[in-house]
Every structure is written in C-alpha cells, then in structure tokens.
Design a protein around this motif. Structure first.
Motif, PDB file in Angstrom:
ATOM      1  N   ASP A 135      -1.929   4.593  17.065  1.00 14.53           N
ATOM      2  CA  ASP A 135      -2.282   6.016  17.131  1.00 14.53           C
ATOM      3  C   ASP A 135      -3.138   6.423  15.956  1.00 14.53           C
ATOM      4  N   ILE A 136      -3.014   5.706  14.853  1.00 14.28           N
ATOM      5  CA  ILE A 136      -3.738   6.090  13.645  1.00 14.28           C
ATOM      6  C   ILE A 136      -4.995   5.270  13.575  1.00 14.28           C
ATOM      7  N   ASP A 137      -6.124   5.949  13.384  1.00 13.41           N
ATOM      8  CA  ASP A 137      -7.397   5.244  13.473  1.00 13.41           C
ATOM      9  C   ASP A 137      -7.657   4.355  12.270  1.00 13.41           C
ATOM     10  N   VAL A 138      -7.475   4.907  11.083  1.00 13.57           N
ATOM     11  CA  VAL A 138      -7.736   4.117   9.886  1.00 13.57           C
ATOM     12  C   VAL A 138      -6.483   4.153   9.023  1.00 13.57           C
ATOM     13  N   MET A 139      -5.887   3.011   8.817  1.00 13.94           N
ATOM     14  CA  MET A 139      -4.734   2.964   7.929  1.00 13.94           C
ATOM     15  C   MET A 139      -5.184   2.339   6.626  1.00 13.94           C
ATOM     16  N   MET A 140      -4.906   3.030   5.561  1.00 14.35           N
ATOM     17  CA  MET A 140      -5.332   2.533   4.254  1.00 14.35           C
ATOM     18  C   MET A 140      -4.100   2.468   3.375  1.00 14.35           C
ATOM     19  N   GLY A 141      -4.092   1.546   2.452  1.00 15.03           N
ATOM     20  CA  GLY A 141      -2.970   1.495   1.531  1.00 15.03           C
ATOM     21  C   GLY A 141      -3.353   0.721   0.300  1.00 15.03           C
ATOM     22  N   THR A 142      -2.466   0.698  -0.666  1.00 17.31           N
ATOM     23  CA  THR A 142      -2.743  -0.066  -1.876  1.00 17.31           C
ATOM     24  C   THR A 142      -1.611  -1.048  -2.105  1.00 17.31           C
ATOM     25  N   PHE A 143      -1.930  -2.065  -2.855  1.00 12.57           N
ATOM     26  CA  PHE A 143      -0.921  -3.065  -3.187  1.00 12.57           C
ATOM     27  C   PHE A 143      -0.353  -2.844  -4.579  1.00 12.57           C
ATOM     28  N   THR A 144      -0.791  -1.776  -5.227  1.00 17.15           N
ATOM     29  CA  THR A 144      -0.389  -1.570  -6.604  1.00 17.15           C
ATOM     30  C   THR A 144       1.050  -1.136  -6.707  1.00 17.15           C
ATOM     31  N   LYS A 145       1.530  -0.391  -5.706  1.00 19.20           N
ATOM     32  CA  LYS A 145       2.817   0.254  -5.881  1.00 19.20           C
ATOM     33  C   LYS A 145       3.979  -0.622  -5.449  1.00 19.20           C
ATOM     34  N   SER A 146       4.132  -0.836  -4.167  1.00 25.76           N
ATOM     35  CA  SER A 146       5.325  -1.561  -3.730  1.00 25.76           C
ATOM     36  C   SER A 146       5.198  -3.059  -3.859  1.00 25.76           C
ATOM     37  N   PHE A 147       4.002  -3.593  -3.983  1.00 28.76           N
ATOM     38  CA  PHE A 147       3.855  -5.047  -3.959  1.00 28.76           C
ATOM     39  C   PHE A 147       3.648  -5.639  -5.343  1.00 28.76           C
ATOM     40  N   ASN A 155      14.797  -1.963 -24.183  1.00 27.10           N
ATOM     41  CA  ASN A 155      15.634  -1.637 -23.017  1.00 27.10           C
ATOM     42  C   ASN A 155      15.623  -0.164 -22.675  1.00 27.10           C
ATOM     43  N   VAL A 156      14.433   0.366 -22.630  1.00 27.42           N
ATOM     44  CA  VAL A 156      14.282   1.736 -22.173  1.00 27.42           C
ATOM     45  C   VAL A 156      14.278   1.692 -20.650  1.00 27.42           C
ATOM     46  N   ILE A 157      15.064   2.537 -20.024  1.00 23.21           N
ATOM     47  CA  ILE A 157      15.113   2.531 -18.562  1.00 23.21           C
ATOM     48  C   ILE A 157      13.813   3.138 -18.040  1.00 23.21           C
ATOM     49  N   ASN A 158      13.194   2.454 -17.139  1.00 27.31           N
ATOM     50  CA  ASN A 158      11.858   2.810 -16.689  1.00 27.31           C
ATOM     51  C   ASN A 158      11.924   3.673 -15.442  1.00 27.31           C
ATOM     52  N   MET A 159      11.659   4.961 -15.594  1.00 29.78           N
ATOM     53  CA  MET A 159      11.676   5.836 -14.418  1.00 29.78           C
ATOM     54  C   MET A 159      10.276   6.309 -14.089  1.00 29.78           C
ATOM     55  N   GLY A 160       9.271   5.588 -14.556  1.00 31.64           N
ATOM     56  CA  GLY A 160       7.913   6.060 -14.329  1.00 31.64           C
ATOM     57  C   GLY A 160       7.035   5.100 -13.572  1.00 31.64           C
ATOM     58  N   SER A 161       7.414   3.808 -13.513  1.00 31.15           N
ATOM     59  CA  SER A 161       6.526   2.836 -12.865  1.00 31.15           C
ATOM     60  C   SER A 161       6.658   2.912 -11.364  1.00 31.15           C
ATOM     61  N   TYR A 162       5.554   2.642 -10.676  1.00 31.78           N
ATOM     62  CA  TYR A 162       5.565   2.646  -9.214  1.00 31.78           C
ATOM     63  C   TYR A 162       6.089   1.312  -8.727  1.00 31.78           C
ATOM     64  N   ASN A 163       7.275   1.001  -9.143  1.00 32.87           N
ATOM     65  CA  ASN A 163       7.779  -0.337  -8.881  1.00 32.87           C
ATOM     66  C   ASN A 163       8.795  -0.243  -7.759  1.00 32.87           C
ATOM     67  N   TYR A 164       8.418   0.343  -6.621  1.00 30.71           N
ATOM     68  CA  TYR A 164       9.391   0.764  -5.630  1.00 30.71           C
ATOM     69  C   TYR A 164      10.295  -0.351  -5.138  1.00 30.71           C
ATOM     70  N   LEU A 165       9.761  -1.534  -4.932  1.00 30.58           N
ATOM     71  CA  LEU A 165      10.619  -2.599  -4.421  1.00 30.58           C
ATOM     72  C   LEU A 165      10.964  -3.625  -5.483  1.00 30.58           C
ATOM     73  N   GLY A 166      10.628  -3.330  -6.722  1.00 32.26           N
ATOM     74  CA  GLY A 166      11.030  -4.246  -7.772  1.00 32.26           C
ATOM     75  C   GLY A 166      10.255  -5.537  -7.823  1.00 32.26           C
ATOM     76  N   PHE A 167       9.036  -5.577  -7.283  1.00 29.88           N
ATOM     77  CA  PHE A 167       8.273  -6.821  -7.319  1.00 29.88           C
ATOM     78  C   PHE A 167       7.544  -7.038  -8.634  1.00 29.88           C
ATOM     79  N   ALA A 168       7.649  -6.108  -9.548  1.00 30.01           N
ATOM     80  CA  ALA A 168       7.083  -6.330 -10.876  1.00 30.01           C
ATOM     81  C   ALA A 168       8.124  -7.109 -11.660  1.00 30.01           C
ATOM     82  N   GLU A 169       8.151  -8.409 -11.440  1.00 29.70           N
ATOM     83  CA  GLU A 169       9.185  -9.213 -12.086  1.00 29.70           C
ATOM     84  C   GLU A 169       8.538 -10.463 -12.628  1.00 29.70           C
ATOM     85  N   ASN A 170       9.204 -11.110 -13.591  1.00 29.16           N
ATOM     86  CA  ASN A 170       8.634 -12.344 -14.120  1.00 29.16           C
ATOM     87  C   ASN A 170       9.630 -13.486 -14.019  1.00 29.16           C
TER      88      ASN A 170
END
Lengths: 82, 563
Positions: free
Chosen positions: B369-381, B169-184
C-alpha cells in the motif's frame, strides 16, 4: 533545635533554587545573578515602602469619600422637599 | 486491487496526470513550506480514550497541555535571559568585556559585514552559557551504559578542558539503540570480523563503477524480504537517502504534502526538488484531507493544470514527539485522492511492530500500500546508512536517477555485514530467537517506562508504543538543571530546547533500548522521581489509579484530567 535550624536552612536554599530556576537566572553568571537580585530586591523594597506609607492614607480617604456620598443623599432630598 | 495498481506504479518519466473532479475555480491559497521550527502545532489534550473495537487503529496518544502558569514562567525566564543577553552584547560592543565570538578585523570594518551579529544572538547569549549539557565526549561503546569524559570550563563554557577522569557506567538514555545492536561482543561480531578480513574497510568507489560488492546485493535482497516488498536499494548515509532521493521522485509541477514536524532531511529533499510544498498539521487527517481536496480541485497555482504527482511525506515515529503516524487513515486518503505515499521509518523500523517490521506491521497493513518505504540503519540496527524500498520499477529507476545512488561512495563492508547480521537476527534466520526476544523486550520496556512515568506525574508526549519518550520540562533553567542533575546521578539524558522544539516546549528525550534491564529502568525511574520532586517537574494534572500489572494493556481507561 539545631535540626530544625538545619532543616529550615535547607528548605530556604531549596526555595532559592526554585526561584533561580523559574526566573531563568540559573543559567546566568554569578555577577549577573547578583545584579538581577539587587535590582529585584530594591524594586520590591520600594514597592513595600510605598504601600506602607501611602496605602492606609488612600484607603481612609476613599472610605471617607464613599461614606460622604452615601451619607449626603437622604439629607439633600429632605432639603429639597422642605 | 486493480484500482490501486494503477495509482501506485510510478512511470519513469513522471508524467502522471491526476484526475480532476469538478471544474476549476480560482484559489487564493498557495502556501510554500514554512519553517518547521515555528510553534504552529495544534496541541490538543486528548484525554484517555475508552478502549474501542478498532483498537489497533486508535492507539492512545497524549499531548497534554501544561497549566497556564508554566507557560507564563517559561516566557518570563526567556525574557529575563534575553534582557541580560542585550546587556552583555552592549558590554561587548562598548568594549568593557572581552568578545569570544568571531569578529572582523579592524581593517575590514568598512566592508560589507561578514558576521551578522543579531542572527547569532540566541547562540551567543543562551546556548553558550549552558552548552556543557550537549556534545559531551564519551569514551566507550554507546550501549546501555557508557563512560563519559569529565570536562571543566573556567570561563563559563566558552572553552572546555578535559580533566582526564571519566564518569563510568553512566546509564545511557539518549542513544538510538532500540534493539541493543550497538554491542562489542566478540561472538556476535564474528561474521563482521570475517568480512572485514575479506573485503577490507573502504570501497573506494561508487556502486555504479567498482563498488558493487556481493554483500550489497545480498543486503538489498534481505531488506526487501524483511519489509515484504519487491526490491530495495541501499545507500551509505541516512540523511542523504531522504535529501537526495526525493528530488529524483518529484520535480517542478508536483505537489508535496508534508507533515508539520518532518525531519530536516525530508524538508531539505522537498525543497531541493523544486516541487510545491504544502504543510498539514501534525497527524491531523482533516487538515490533510482538506489540502488534498483543494489540490485535486484547483490544480497548480496559476495555470490550474492538474498536478503531475501528489506525494504525501510522513514519518513512522516522530522523534521529537514520540507520536506514531496514523497510517491506516493516510493510506485510505491516498487511495481516495490518488496520491503517493513516502514513509520515512527511520525510528520505527525494528522498534515497533510484533516482529520489528515497523509501522506497517504495527497497524496490520499491506506493505504494497505504501509507495516508497524509506528507513535508516542507524537506529535499530546499530550501523549506518539508509534504504529505499518499494516496487521493482521504482527502485530500478532510483538506481540511475538518484544523486546519492549514482555519486556517493558505496557502503563499507563491515557496516553492511553488521546490518546483515542484525537483520538476520531480528528475522530469526540465524537460528536463534535473540532478535524476537529483543523486540519484545523493547516493547515491554516501553510500556513499563511510559506507564510509570505517567503515574509519577510527568507530562509525556506521544503514543504508548513508541520507544521515544519526551518528558516536558518547559523552562530553560530547568532544562539545564535537569541535565546536570541527571549526570550527577550517572544517567545520561538528551535535553532539547529551542530551536529544535517550539520555544515553550523544551523537553528531555529518553530513548529506550532492549538492552536496558529492568534494574536499570528502575534506577532511572527512581532518580527521575527524585529529580522531578527536587526541580518541581511534575506538571501533569491527570490522576491515575494504581494498576497491579504494568506491562500489557495500556488502555488508559482509568485516568482523567483534573482542572
């Protein structure tokens, strides 16, 4: 009395911890810390000893030199006029 | 918008001429992209700005500079450790100490040297001493709390051994888990389970051959709808999305203007493309405009022909600083000078904006307005992979010309389904408001955490809206002591030092999550306060008047810098 002593000891150890963190010694191994501490301590001791022995003498000499200059000036101009 | 359609649609063969204004004159300046690790950053201490009418375009961003003695002590600390590094290297060379690093064999001593000792000086003599703060093995889901495996080292971090115990139960302040979707949670993952039963785990092919599954198409449509663009393309790896697609978009004879603090994947992609790279100061619009004018006026270096393309590469949120890109200004500049814009929203998609659509929504801009939008699914999803989105012609072109799209293995079905369910949740398509609640919870957590930290007196970088919060620690000893002290209090933090940051600006980076409850945040803040007092980390010289409400507006009108 014991509380004061304990508080003092804690405060000193916190100060030592700050010293370790600031100088970066915290990351070193214990024997390296001892080397650094002994080198620093001996150089500080030498600085203090040198200042204790020599600074009063130098200050006296400096004051004498300066007062010598200030004292001499009116005498020499009087000598010139006479 | 007729003017902009002319400049936006990229032609497949990339032979677009940029209009020249004025006559040619020789330019002596031609910088190639330097190393982004050097401390070239212009740290200006923006004080608090009074709230103005164009508030949504000028969020307060602070990069407060520490007092002078802090910089002096940082250099002192590094100097002393470097001296000891030389001393230890001497001992190893002489043979008084056992050498743990890779060495050549005796028989190879006369050959060309295989290992360049000096390059690894920093790793050997500083990183190895303190590397128990990094690469900690965890043995549970990296949600808001996790379990860390305990390890000990008998020889000062050269080797580790696990004790077998875990720190629970270490509080996790390092994961890119912005929306909390890292759940089981089994209920939420029902569709993922079904898809795994249906499709299996591996695809065993590229998208071009046998690997184009129906859910890939579905996900691409959904991403395009989510972002408000015409079409999108999904790739299996976020890093490869940048590094393999930029070479497909630009080539020799093109110009890339990239921000000083861009991510390695963008730098790698830019270098692989063979285009000329020029770096502008971080988030500095004057620097960018000057480079654009110079580029348009003088053209390519020796021949002075017009550049085939000028592309500006920026990120939505810069993860080391927590700063947000000045998108309205960049879009205005891009339209004025007819350049293209590549926006990397790795950290900002899902994490900023009222409904989680990223920085375009945060600033209220039109996604076209933005020509190329790029993103990753690793962080918020909570999954893996990346996307490239934009106009249909662009995406169709990239499907055939990008290395990653053509050669890399297709995205695994459960991962695709995880992204689908996360995105539907955020958009509200699954019929619940869980997604929206999470986005709002994240914004609330962000504002609360940042304001409390500033009140406590820490130096925080970045924009008030970004869920990435770097706390500056500066000195190498304190960085390590901070990480260890926080783990002792059962809070897991990520600390970053040189070479990922400039040498005098080591920091601890906190990534907030919608899954953090207020109780967890309060616990973290309480421990931060104590550790901050214990290690003397509160360098900020601003005074904040106590505010009754801490969530909603963060105009910082009531802070001033004392000197």
């Amino acid at each position: 009395m014991r509380m004061v002593l304990k508080y003092l000891k804690e405060y000193l150890s916190w100060l030592y911890y700050q010293y370790l963190l600031i100088t970066g010694i915290y990351v070193l191994e214990p024997w390296e810390q001892s080397i650094f501490n002994s080198v620093l301590f001996s150089s500080m001791a030498m600085v203090i000893y040198t200042s204790y022995v020599f600074v009063p003498v130098h200050v006296c000499l400096a004051l004498e030199f300066l007062s010598g200059i200030c004292g001499e000036q009116p005498e020499s101009t009087m000598a010139l006029i006479n | 918008m007729a003017r902009t359609t002319l400049s936006i649609a990229p032609v497949p063969n990339g032979n677009r001429k940029i209009q020249l204004n004025g006559n040619h004159f020789k330019s002596a300046i031609c910088k190639k992209n330097g190393y982004h690790n050097k401390a070239q950053k212009n740290i200006t201490s923006h004080g608090a700005r009074p709230p103005c009418s164009k508030q949504r375009f000028q969020r307060p961003e602070s990069f407060e500079q520490a007092p002078m003695y802090v910089a002096v002590m940082t250099y002192l600390g590094f100097g002393i450790v470097t001296l000891f590094g030389y001393f230890r290297d001497f001992l190893r060379a002489v043979g008084l100490e056992k050498c743990h690093i890779a060495r050549e064999r005796e028989e190879q001593k006369d050959f060309v040297p295989l290992y360049q000792d000096f390059e690894n000086f920093y790793t050997r003599n500083l990183y190895m001493r303190v590397r128990d703060s990094w690469n900690r093995p965890i043995c549970s889901l990296p949600g808001p709390v996790f379990d860390v495996m305990e390890r000990v080292s008998p020889d000062h971090n050269w080797t580790f051994s696990l004790t077998g115990k875990t720190i629970d139960n270490v509080i996790n302040m390092g994961s890119y888990n912005y929306l909390g979707f890292a759940e089981n949670n089994a209920d939420f993952l029902k569709t993922v389970e079904d898809i795994t039963q249906q499709y299996g785990l591996g695809v065993c092919s590229t998208r071009q051959e046998m690997g184009n599954l129906a859910i890939h198409e579905e996900l691409e449509q959904l991403v395009a709808t989510f972002l408000g663009v015409e079409s999108s393309m999904i790739l299996g790896m976020g890093f490869a999305t940048n590094s393999m697609n930029i070479p497909a978009l630009v080539g020799k004879g093109c110009l890339i203007l990239s921000d000083e603090l861009n991510h390695t994947s963008l730098i790698l992609g830019a270098r692989l493309s063979g285009a000329t790279i020029r770096v502008f100061k971080h988030n500095n619009m004057q620097s960018l405009e000057r480079l654009l004018r110079e580029a348009v006026c003088t053209g390519q270096p020796r021949t002075h022909r017009p550049w085939k393309k000028i592309m500006i590469i920026v990120e939505g949120i810069y993860s080391m600083e927590g700063s947000v890109v000045r998108l309205p200004d960049i879009v205005a500049l891009k339209m004025k000078y007819k350049a293209y814009l590549y926006l990397d929203e790795a950290h900002s998609i899902g994490a900023v904006g009222p409904t989680g659509r990223g920085v375009t929504e945060l600033f209220g801009l039109d996604p076209s307005d933005i020509d190329v939008m790029m993103g990753t699914f690793t962080k918020s999803f909570g999954a893996a992979g990346g996307y490239i989105a934009g106009k249909k012609e662009l995406v169709d072109y990239l499907r055939s010309y990008s290395h990653s799209a053509v050669y890399s293995s297709a995205m695994s079905p459960p991962v695709t389904e995880q992204i689908l369910r996360a995105m539907k949740c955020i958009m509200g398509l699954d019929g619940t408001t869980i997604g929206l609640v999470r986005v709002q919870q994240l914004a609330e957590n962000t504002h609360y955490f940042r304001s409390r930290l500033q009140e406590m007196g820490f130096i925080i970088y970045g924009n008030d809206d970004s869920p990435v919060v770097p706390i500056l620690l500066y000195m190498p000893g304190k960085v390590v002591a901070f990480s260890r002290a926080m783990l002792k209090r059962k809070i897991g933090v990520v600390v970053v030092g040189f070479p990922a940051t400039p040498i005098t600006e080591a920091r601890a980076r906190f990534c907030l999550s919608a899954a953090h409850t207020k109780a967890m945040l309060d616990q973290v803040l309480f421990d931060l306060n104590e550790v901050g007092d214990d290690l003397c980390l509160k360098f900020s010289r601003r005074i904040f008047s106590p505010r009754p409400q801490q969530h909603n507006n963060n105009d910082d009108a009531d802070s001033q810098i004392i000197d």
